[in-house]
Design a protein around this motif. Structure first.
Motif, PDB file in Angstrom:
ATOM      1  N   UNK A 285      -5.661 -60.070 -73.783  1.00  0.00           N
ATOM      2  CA  UNK A 285      -5.480 -61.073 -72.642  1.00  0.00           C
ATOM      3  C   UNK A 285      -5.812 -62.491 -73.470  1.00  0.00           C
ATOM      4  N   UNK A 286      -6.698 -62.401 -74.136  1.00  0.00           N
ATOM      5  CA  UNK A 286      -7.393 -63.720 -74.804  1.00  0.00           C
ATOM      6  C   UNK A 286      -6.585 -63.782 -76.126  1.00  0.00           C
ATOM      7  N   UNK A 287      -6.014 -62.710 -76.980  1.00  0.00           N
ATOM      8  CA  UNK A 287      -5.349 -62.645 -77.971  1.00  0.00           C
ATOM      9  C   UNK A 287      -4.110 -63.839 -77.562  1.00  0.00           C
ATOM     10  N   UNK A 288      -3.621 -63.199 -76.529  1.00  0.00           N
ATOM     11  CA  UNK A 288      -2.187 -63.630 -76.034  1.00  0.00           C
ATOM     12  C   UNK A 288      -2.211 -65.342 -75.727  1.00  0.00           C
TER      13      UNK A 288
ATOM     14  N   UNK B 174      -2.886 -59.997 -83.381  1.00  0.00           N
ATOM     15  CA  UNK B 174      -3.665 -59.054 -82.818  1.00  0.00           C
ATOM     16  C   UNK B 174      -3.297 -57.761 -83.571  1.00  0.00           C
ATOM     17  N   UNK B 175      -4.740 -56.974 -83.845  1.00  0.00           N
ATOM     18  CA  UNK B 175      -4.833 -55.382 -84.250  1.00  0.00           C
ATOM     19  C   UNK B 175      -5.430 -54.750 -83.405  1.00  0.00           C
ATOM     20  N   UNK B 176      -5.074 -53.570 -83.068  1.00  0.00           N
ATOM     21  CA  UNK B 176      -5.688 -52.533 -82.185  1.00  0.00           C
ATOM     22  C   UNK B 176      -5.330 -51.158 -82.719  1.00  0.00           C
TER      23      UNK B 176
ATOM     24  N   UNK C 279      -7.267 -61.614 -84.341  1.00  0.00           N
ATOM     25  CA  UNK C 279      -8.032 -60.806 -83.581  1.00  0.00           C
ATOM     26  C   UNK C 279      -7.896 -59.168 -83.494  1.00  0.00           C
ATOM     27  N   UNK C 280      -9.194 -58.614 -83.843  1.00  0.00           N
ATOM     28  CA  UNK C 280      -9.011 -57.226 -83.710  1.00  0.00           C
ATOM     29  C   UNK C 280      -9.661 -56.449 -82.646  1.00  0.00           C
ATOM     30  N   UNK C 281      -9.060 -55.586 -81.847  1.00  0.00           N
ATOM     31  CA  UNK C 281      -9.664 -55.219 -80.666  1.00  0.00           C
ATOM     32  C   UNK C 281      -9.867 -53.474 -80.844  1.00  0.00           C
ATOM     33  N   UNK C 282     -11.120 -53.200 -80.625  1.00  0.00           N
ATOM     34  CA  UNK C 282     -11.271 -51.837 -80.557  1.00  0.00           C
ATOM     35  C   UNK C 282     -12.177 -51.639 -78.937  1.00  0.00           C
ATOM     36  N   UNK C 283     -12.018 -50.099 -78.639  1.00  0.00           N
ATOM     37  CA  UNK C 283     -12.556 -49.828 -77.449  1.00  0.00           C
ATOM     38  C   UNK C 283     -13.669 -48.945 -77.852  1.00  0.00           C
ATOM     39  N   UNK C 284     -14.540 -48.582 -76.807  1.00  0.00           N
ATOM     40  CA  UNK C 284     -15.707 -47.980 -76.873  1.00  0.00           C
ATOM     41  C   UNK C 284     -15.614 -46.659 -77.739  1.00  0.00           C
ATOM     42  N   UNK C 285     -14.660 -45.556 -77.292  1.00  0.00           N
ATOM     43  CA  UNK C 285     -14.412 -44.389 -78.005  1.00  0.00           C
ATOM     44  C   UNK C 285     -14.142 -44.639 -79.637  1.00  0.00           C
ATOM     45  N   UNK C 286     -13.326 -45.401 -79.934  1.00  0.00           N
ATOM     46  CA  UNK C 286     -12.883 -45.988 -81.074  1.00  0.00           C
ATOM     47  C   UNK C 286     -14.218 -46.450 -81.873  1.00  0.00           C
TER      48      UNK C 286
ATOM     49  N   UNK D 232      -5.110 -48.526 -73.373  1.00  0.00           N
ATOM     50  CA  UNK D 232      -6.435 -48.584 -72.986  1.00  0.00           C
ATOM     51  C   UNK D 232      -6.764 -50.082 -72.499  1.00  0.00           C
ATOM     52  N   UNK D 233      -7.304 -50.187 -71.129  1.00  0.00           N
ATOM     53  CA  UNK D 233      -7.674 -51.639 -70.758  1.00  0.00           C
ATOM     54  C   UNK D 233      -6.674 -51.944 -69.460  1.00  0.00           C
ATOM     55  N   UNK D 234      -6.206 -53.244 -69.638  1.00  0.00           N
ATOM     56  CA  UNK D 234      -5.378 -53.857 -68.437  1.00  0.00           C
ATOM     57  C   UNK D 234      -3.767 -53.392 -68.885  1.00  0.00           C
TER      58      UNK D 234
END
Ligand code: TPP
Ligand code: SF4
Length: 556
Positions: free
Chosen positions: A147-150, A156-158, A184-191, A312-314
């Protein structure tokens, strides 16, 4: 003779990395480590970060890397995420490649710089890494920073796998330089925290220092110039979209059954793949680069009867697809209850959403019980809470204790139940101030040393400026314990910092939180609560975990 880690080949931009007696190759590493290694390999000059799970290991990997040391890559912790991002932007201004890492809530702290770095753009490649924590394994919320990237209108990269995380960072600096904006690169806990085999690439030389020729137009965001920059950012969107459309990371996989089309973002592709070991049944659009690849999305929507969105996420993509009035398109996901609205996805929850029957291989053994977290036995925070609780119970039953974020937050749980709030880093001081302004007496704040230098100092200045009747406890264990014992920015200087901010030195009281000192501690706490101005109590005793580690290391 010992082999040098690096040898520079003069005819190419590549440096050969001899760490494992081979220039590069496959290695089994955490997602966070893949990101760190890729940054080093891609010619990083500095990582700037404040610790926060699940991002901490990125910076620690670079701090512990002999190659990073040899290449003089900056890796010291910053005081908070905002100072980290500004320093990373400064390094980029000077033409070098910089990485800025934080946990998701860190981006709230750095948001001022983040939004405005999207206006100025960058010079040397800059990647901002946000590690989001859906299911809140160790966080106070589960915000989705896409959402911040938007919001900032940045590319963004994910990544969907550790390999992709490596590849994206390795090529991400060049992409950032080509586009002229931070990525902006987004990862989550499992990654971040799971391990996989990753093929690494040859090491690239760092950029030479070169400040931007048009710097005064780009980096001075006075209104007249900022208006031009904002128009430029809007105009750049077309290019961002084109790059995303042709990105090798956004892939359309066709499959026989078009009754359903599946969109995955980030790690959800991994979970989907686990459910289809022999190939997908329905067409799948894997999205790991943003802005959304619109023509690929349109193709999927046109070719399939219904759409399932796995993210993953919103429900960021799902919401965009649904729009407000698109009644015709049948979109399933987190919004219609096909998947749970909050928390992490898992291969099983994805399988269930697809109607695949799930076999439970490992049921939880009966002996495994859920245990609430607790302060370590022997921790100085325990003694601080014990003494504080006794004073408040005996003399000030209507006291309110505003807490903060760190190990000492566990003082909220039994047996102490010692704090009344924990909202965000630094809020203990400012909330206590607001409550004191409203008439709460006594209003106390309990904050850790690292949290104090992260964002408590400015709140203390507000208190000093108004001579707020407030008692602040900086529970100093000389480290940033909760995230694993990183250096704390104010170690050895807390009294000087408080005095410098304007606290009367007579009301800065240091104590040693030990049982044998309870009576002395209680007397000091009481004296300072009675003082109708700003007082700072500093119970100081090193975290026993870092102390034990140091002792063990010194024996080796
Ligand atoms: C904005 C933000 N950044 C980072 C974190 C992760 N984090 C939680 S507590 C903490 C620091 C705790 O250190 P300190 O205040 O010294 O307390 P200690 O854990 O040592 O008792 C950090 C970095 C967070 N929750 N929020
Ligand atoms: S890690 Fe250190 S500060 Fe945290 S509870 Fe244990 S002893 Fe206390």
């Amino acid at each position: 003779m010992k082999k040098p880690y690096l040898s520079v080949s003069l005819d190419t931009k590549h440096i050969v990395d001899n760490r494992n007696t081979k220039s590069h190759g496959k290695t089994s590493i955490l997602g966070d480590e893949a990101i760190a290694q890729a940054a080093i390999d891609a010619g990083l000059s500095g990582v700037y970060a404040y610790p926060g799970t699940p991002s901490t290991e990125i910076t620690e990997y670079i701090q512990n890397s002999p190659i990073a040391k040899e290449r003089n890559i900056h890796s010291r912790w910053s005081a908070n995420e905002k100072t980290a991002m500004e320093a990373a932007l400064g390094m980029s201004y000077a033409g070098k490649r910089s990485l800025c890492c934080m946990k998701h809530v860190g981006l709230n702290v750095a948001a001022d710089c983040f939004m405005n770095a999207a206006m100025s753009g960058i010079n040397g490649g800059m990647i901002i890494l946000t590690a989001d924590d859906p299911s809140m394994h160790s966080s106070q919320n589960e915000q989705d920073n896409r959402m911040f990237g938007n919001f900032a209108m940045l590319p963004m990269l994910e990544p969907s796998s550790q390999q992709e995380a490596y590849d994206m960072v390795y090529s991400g600096f060049e992409l950032s330089e080509r586009l002229g904006y931070p990525i902006l690169m987004r990862v989550t806990t499992r990654m971040a925290h799971s391990r996989a085999g990753v093929e690494t690439k040859p090491m690239v030389e760092q950029n030479t220092m070169h400040c931007p020729e048009d710097g005064k137009q780009r980096y001075i965001l006075l209104p007249a110039l900022a208006r031009q920059r904002f128009k430029k950012l809007i105009a750049a969107q077309e290019n961002f979209e084109a790059v995303s459309e042709s990105s090798p990371y956004n892939v359309y996989y066709d499959a026989p059954d078009h009754s359903l089309g599946i969109i995955t973002t980030g790690i959800a592709f991994n979970y989907l793949s686990e459910n289809y070991p022999d190939g997908f049944k329905h067409p799948v659009l894997k999205i790991t680069q943003y802005p959304l690849p619109m023509s690929k999305l349109e193709k999927l929507v046109e070719e399939c009867d219904e759409i399932l969105v796995l993210e993953e996420g919103y429900p960021v993509v799902e919401q965009q697809l649904k729009g407000f009035l698109s009644k015709g398109l049948k979109v399933h996901g987190r919004l219609d209850g096909t998947l749970q609205r909050d928390g992490e996805l898992t291969p099983d929850s994805v399988g269930k959403a697809l109607g695949i029957s799930i076999t439970e291989y490992y049921a939880k053994p009966e002996v495994v019980e859920q245990r609430p977290p607790a302060l370590c036995q022997g921790c100085g925070h325990r003694d601080m809470f014990q003494a504080l609780n006794e004073v408040l119970a005996e003399h000030y039953p209507s006291a309110k204790v505003f807490g903060d974020i760190g190990c000492y937050t566990l003082g909220a749980l039994p047996p102490f139940r010692a704090i009344d709030s924990c909202i965000d880093m630094g809020a203990s001081i400012t909330m206590a101030k607001g409550a004191a302004d409203a008439g709460v007496y006594p209003a106390l704040s309990v904050i850790g040393d690292s949290t104090f230098t992260h964002s408590g100092m400015t709140g203390l200045l507000d208190c000093v400026n108004e001579q707020t009747p407030i008692t602040i406890v900086i529970s100093d264990n000389e480290t940033t314990a909760m995230t694993g014992g990183q250096d704390s920015a104010g170690t050895g200087r807390l009294e000087a910092i408080c005095a410098g901010i304007g606290v009367d030195p007579a009301h800065i009281r240091v104590m040693v939180p030990l049982k044998k000192n309870y009576e002395e501690m209680k007397a000091i706490i009481r004296e300072e609560i009675e003082y109708k101005g700003v007082s700072v109590l500093i119970p100081r005793r090193e975290c026993i975990q870092t102390l034990t580690r140091k002792k063990k290391a010194s024996k080796k």
